[in-house]
Motif scaffolding. Structure first.
Motif, PDB file in Angstrom:
ATOM      1  N   MET A  53       0.856  -1.184   0.000  1.00 42.72           N
ATOM      2  CA  MET A  53       0.000   0.000   0.000  1.00 42.72           C
ATOM      3  C   MET A  53       0.896   1.239   0.000  1.00 42.72           C
ATOM      4  SD  MET A  53      -3.100   0.985   2.607  1.00 42.72           S
ATOM      5  CE  MET A  53      -4.138  -0.340   2.011  1.00 42.72           C
ATOM      6  N   LEU A  54       0.555   2.194  -0.854  1.00 44.93           N
ATOM      7  CA  LEU A  54       1.349   3.413  -1.000  1.00 44.93           C
ATOM      8  C   LEU A  54       0.644   4.587  -0.330  1.00 44.93           C
ATOM      9  CD1 LEU A  54       2.299   2.972  -4.758  1.00 44.93           C
ATOM     10  CD2 LEU A  54       3.578   2.225  -2.746  1.00 44.93           C
ATOM     11  N   ASN A  55       1.426   5.474   0.225  1.00 46.65           N
ATOM     12  CA  ASN A  55       0.890   6.646   0.922  1.00 46.65           C
ATOM     13  C   ASN A  55       0.458   7.714  -0.068  1.00 46.65           C
ATOM     14  OD1 ASN A  55       0.281   8.226   3.224  1.00 46.65           O
ATOM     15  ND2 ASN A  55       2.186   9.351   2.980  1.00 46.65           N
ATOM     16  N   ASP A  56      -0.545   8.460   0.320  1.00 50.05           N
ATOM     17  CA  ASP A  56      -0.917   9.681  -0.393  1.00 50.05           C
ATOM     18  C   ASP A  56      -1.340  10.695   0.668  1.00 50.05           C
ATOM     19  OD1 ASP A  56      -3.999   9.836  -0.135  1.00 50.05           O
ATOM     20  OD2 ASP A  56      -3.666   7.784  -0.823  1.00 50.05           O
ATOM     21  N   ASP A  57      -1.461  11.935   0.274  1.00 50.02           N
ATOM     22  CA  ASP A  57      -1.745  12.997   1.246  1.00 50.02           C
ATOM     23  C   ASP A  57      -3.236  13.269   1.422  1.00 50.02           C
ATOM     24  OD1 ASP A  57       0.956  13.370   1.678  1.00 50.02           O
ATOM     25  OD2 ASP A  57       1.138  14.888   0.106  1.00 50.02           O
ATOM     26  N   TYR A  58      -4.103  12.468   0.800  1.00 51.23           N
ATOM     27  CA  TYR A  58      -5.528  12.796   0.794  1.00 51.23           C
ATOM     28  C   TYR A  58      -6.432  11.741   1.423  1.00 51.23           C
ATOM     29  CZ  TYR A  58      -3.671  16.163  -2.473  1.00 51.23           C
ATOM     30  OH  TYR A  58      -2.926  17.150  -3.037  1.00 51.23           O
ATOM     31  N   THR A  59      -6.051  10.485   1.375  1.00 48.40           N
ATOM     32  CA  THR A  59      -6.907   9.420   1.906  1.00 48.40           C
ATOM     33  C   THR A  59      -6.911   9.461   3.431  1.00 48.40           C
ATOM     34  OG1 THR A  59      -6.360   8.033   0.003  1.00 48.40           O
ATOM     35  CG2 THR A  59      -7.346   6.935   1.897  1.00 48.40           C
ATOM     36  N   PRO A  60      -8.097   9.513   4.047  1.00 47.65           N
ATOM     37  CA  PRO A  60      -8.165   9.556   5.517  1.00 47.65           C
ATOM     38  C   PRO A  60      -7.628   8.255   6.140  1.00 47.65           C
ATOM     39  CG  PRO A  60     -10.295  10.108   4.528  1.00 47.65           C
ATOM     40  CD  PRO A  60      -9.412   9.622   3.431  1.00 47.65           C
ATOM     41  N   MET A  61      -7.011   8.399   7.291  1.00 46.75           N
ATOM     42  CA  MET A  61      -6.426   7.247   7.974  1.00 46.75           C
ATOM     43  C   MET A  61      -7.489   6.215   8.350  1.00 46.75           C
ATOM     44  SD  MET A  61      -3.594   8.971  10.434  1.00 46.75           S
ATOM     45  CE  MET A  61      -2.178   9.816   9.792  1.00 46.75           C
ATOM     46  N   ASP A  62      -8.672   6.675   8.722  1.00 48.07           N
ATOM     47  CA  ASP A  62      -9.753   5.745   9.073  1.00 48.07           C
ATOM     48  C   ASP A  62     -10.152   4.873   7.883  1.00 48.07           C
ATOM     49  OD1 ASP A  62      -9.833   6.658  11.662  1.00 48.07           O
ATOM     50  OD2 ASP A  62     -11.493   8.061  11.303  1.00 48.07           O
ATOM     51  N   PHE A  63     -10.124   5.469   6.696  1.00 48.14           N
ATOM     52  CA  PHE A  63     -10.459   4.705   5.495  1.00 48.14           C
ATOM     53  C   PHE A  63      -9.400   3.624   5.235  1.00 48.14           C
ATOM     54  CE2 PHE A  63     -10.295   3.944   0.903  1.00 48.14           C
ATOM     55  CZ  PHE A  63     -11.605   3.561   0.669  1.00 48.14           C
ATOM     56  N   VAL A  64      -8.146   3.956   5.434  1.00 51.42           N
ATOM     57  CA  VAL A  64      -7.062   2.986   5.246  1.00 51.42           C
ATOM     58  C   VAL A  64      -7.223   1.819   6.219  1.00 51.42           C
ATOM     59  CG1 VAL A  64      -4.561   2.624   5.341  1.00 51.42           C
ATOM     60  CG2 VAL A  64      -5.474   4.727   4.342  1.00 51.42           C
ATOM     61  N   VAL A  65      -7.535   2.113   7.469  1.00 51.41           N
ATOM     62  CA  VAL A  65      -7.759   1.061   8.466  1.00 51.41           C
ATOM     63  C   VAL A  65      -8.939   0.189   8.044  1.00 51.41           C
ATOM     64  CG1 VAL A  65      -8.426   0.594  10.859  1.00 51.41           C
ATOM     65  CG2 VAL A  65      -6.693   2.323  10.359  1.00 51.41           C
ATOM     66  N   GLU A  66     -10.017   0.811   7.582  1.00 54.36           N
ATOM     67  CA  GLU A  66     -11.192   0.061   7.114  1.00 54.36           C
ATOM     68  C   GLU A  66     -10.824  -0.890   5.974  1.00 54.36           C
ATOM     69  OE1 GLU A  66     -15.066   0.899   4.345  1.00 54.36           O
ATOM     70  OE2 GLU A  66     -14.402   2.547   5.626  1.00 54.36           O
ATOM     71  N   VAL A  67     -10.040  -0.403   5.018  1.00 52.66           N
ATOM     72  CA  VAL A  67      -9.611  -1.230   3.883  1.00 52.66           C
ATOM     73  C   VAL A  67      -8.764  -2.411   4.367  1.00 52.66           C
ATOM     74  CG1 VAL A  67      -8.065  -1.243   1.872  1.00 52.66           C
ATOM     75  CG2 VAL A  67      -9.758   0.566   2.130  1.00 52.66           C
ATOM     76  N   LEU A  68      -7.841  -2.148   5.272  1.00 46.25           N
ATOM     77  CA  LEU A  68      -6.978  -3.217   5.779  1.00 46.25           C
ATOM     78  C   LEU A  68      -7.787  -4.274   6.539  1.00 46.25           C
ATOM     79  CD1 LEU A  68      -3.975  -1.008   6.907  1.00 46.25           C
ATOM     80  CD2 LEU A  68      -3.961  -2.686   5.053  1.00 46.25           C
ATOM     81  N   GLU A  69      -8.782  -3.834   7.276  1.00 46.22           N
ATOM     82  CA  GLU A  69      -9.638  -4.782   8.000  1.00 46.22           C
ATOM     83  C   GLU A  69     -10.507  -5.584   7.032  1.00 46.22           C
ATOM     84  OE1 GLU A  69     -10.334  -2.485  12.251  1.00 46.22           O
ATOM     85  OE2 GLU A  69     -11.714  -2.088  10.604  1.00 46.22           O
ATOM     86  N   SER A  70     -11.051  -4.922   6.029  1.00 47.73           N
ATOM     87  CA  SER A  70     -11.996  -5.563   5.114  1.00 47.73           C
ATOM     88  C   SER A  70     -11.331  -6.501   4.108  1.00 47.73           C
ATOM     89  CB  SER A  70     -12.784  -4.504   4.343  1.00 47.73           C
ATOM     90  OG  SER A  70     -13.495  -3.683   5.228  1.00 47.73           O
ATOM     91  N   PHE A  71     -10.281  -6.031   3.469  1.00 49.82           N
ATOM     92  CA  PHE A  71      -9.692  -6.788   2.369  1.00 49.82           C
ATOM     93  C   PHE A  71      -8.561  -7.723   2.807  1.00 49.82           C
ATOM     94  CE2 PHE A  71     -11.683  -3.182   0.315  1.00 49.82           C
ATOM     95  CZ  PHE A  71     -12.399  -3.793  -0.702  1.00 49.82           C
ATOM     96  N   PHE A  72      -7.921  -7.406   3.926  1.00 50.39           N
ATOM     97  CA  PHE A  72      -6.793  -8.228   4.368  1.00 50.39           C
ATOM     98  C   PHE A  72      -7.089  -8.956   5.681  1.00 50.39           C
ATOM     99  CE2 PHE A  72      -5.165  -4.937   1.610  1.00 50.39           C
ATOM    100  CZ  PHE A  72      -4.465  -5.691   0.687  1.00 50.39           C
ATOM    101  N   MET A  73      -8.317  -8.838   6.160  1.00 48.59           N
ATOM    102  CA  MET A  73      -8.780  -9.543   7.354  1.00 48.59           C
ATOM    103  C   MET A  73      -7.874  -9.308   8.575  1.00 48.59           C
ATOM    104  SD  MET A  73     -11.385 -10.614   6.038  1.00 48.59           S
ATOM    105  CE  MET A  73     -11.916 -10.710   4.349  1.00 48.59           C
ATOM    106  N   LEU A  74      -7.432  -8.070   8.732  1.00 53.93           N
ATOM    107  CA  LEU A  74      -6.581  -7.717   9.867  1.00 53.93           C
ATOM    108  C   LEU A  74      -7.449  -7.204  11.011  1.00 53.93           C
ATOM    109  CD1 LEU A  74      -3.771  -5.824   7.915  1.00 53.93           C
ATOM    110  CD2 LEU A  74      -3.730  -8.180   8.725  1.00 53.93           C
ATOM    111  N   ASN A  75      -6.985  -7.420  12.237  1.00 58.93           N
ATOM    112  CA  ASN A  75      -7.709  -6.844  13.372  1.00 58.93           C
ATOM    113  C   ASN A  75      -7.396  -5.346  13.451  1.00 58.93           C
ATOM    114  OD1 ASN A  75      -5.226  -6.502  14.776  1.00 58.93           O
ATOM    115  ND2 ASN A  75      -5.397  -8.534  15.675  1.00 58.93           N
ATOM    116  N   ARG A  76      -8.140  -4.634  14.261  1.00 55.64           N
ATOM    117  CA  ARG A  76      -8.009  -3.170  14.344  1.00 55.64           C
ATOM    118  C   ARG A  76      -6.595  -2.746  14.709  1.00 55.64           C
ATOM    119  NH1 ARG A  76     -11.607   1.417  14.024  1.00 55.64           N
ATOM    120  NH2 ARG A  76     -12.846  -0.310  13.298  1.00 55.64           N
ATOM    121  N   GLU A  77      -5.984  -3.430  15.661  1.00 52.46           N
ATOM    122  CA  GLU A  77      -4.642  -3.054  16.114  1.00 52.46           C
ATOM    123  C   GLU A  77      -3.609  -3.219  14.995  1.00 52.46           C
ATOM    124  OE1 GLU A  77      -1.331  -4.347  19.472  1.00 52.46           O
ATOM    125  OE2 GLU A  77      -3.381  -5.072  19.649  1.00 52.46           O
ATOM    126  N   ARG A  78      -3.636  -4.371  14.327  1.00 50.08           N
ATOM    127  CA  ARG A  78      -2.656  -4.625  13.247  1.00 50.08           C
ATOM    128  C   ARG A  78      -2.904  -3.681  12.067  1.00 50.08           C
ATOM    129  NH1 ARG A  78       2.054  -5.053  11.845  1.00 50.08           N
ATOM    130  NH2 ARG A  78       2.547  -6.407  10.110  1.00 50.08           N
TER     131      ARG A  78
END
Length: 116
Positions: free
Chosen positions: A41-66
């Protein structure tokens, strides 16, 4: 398991002769595990951090902490590995993330790289 390939061999010819159209190969094939690919995953200056966490939880089945740890690594280092998979799965996950981000009007981007 032994594999033997024979082309045009007559029953009365020994295997080791090299006449005409006779080709013989014996031995065990060398099998290697399939290559593994990282979804990065690459960084950008516009995507909210909460959205990134949501994507990681949804698509990569990670828990909130990871997911939060990886999001912070993306934010501070500019990139982070979300998971390691076979090529087909890695391509699918990266495409799903990229499509979902576009649907939600975020420039978030994932790409795949062969594991070193």
């Amino acid at each position: 398991m032994e594999i033997q390939l024979t082309f045009g061999q007559h029953p009365d010819q020994p295997e080791h002769e090299q006449e005409g159209d006779v080709a013989t190969a014996t031995g065990k094939p060398k099998l290697q595990p399939p290559s593994r690919y990282q979804v990065v995953m690459l960084n950008d200056d516009y995507t909210p951090m909460d959205f990134v966490v949501e994507v990681l939880e949804s698509f990569f089945m990670l828990n909130r902490e990871r997911a939060t740890q990886i999001m912070l690594k993306v934010h501070t280092d500019g990139r982070a590995v979300c998971g390691v998979y076979s090529r087909d799965i890695a391509e699918t996950k990266a495409a799903q993330v990229n499509d979902y981000a576009r649907e939600c009007q975020h420039p978030l981007l994932c790409q795949i790289e062969r594991e070193a």
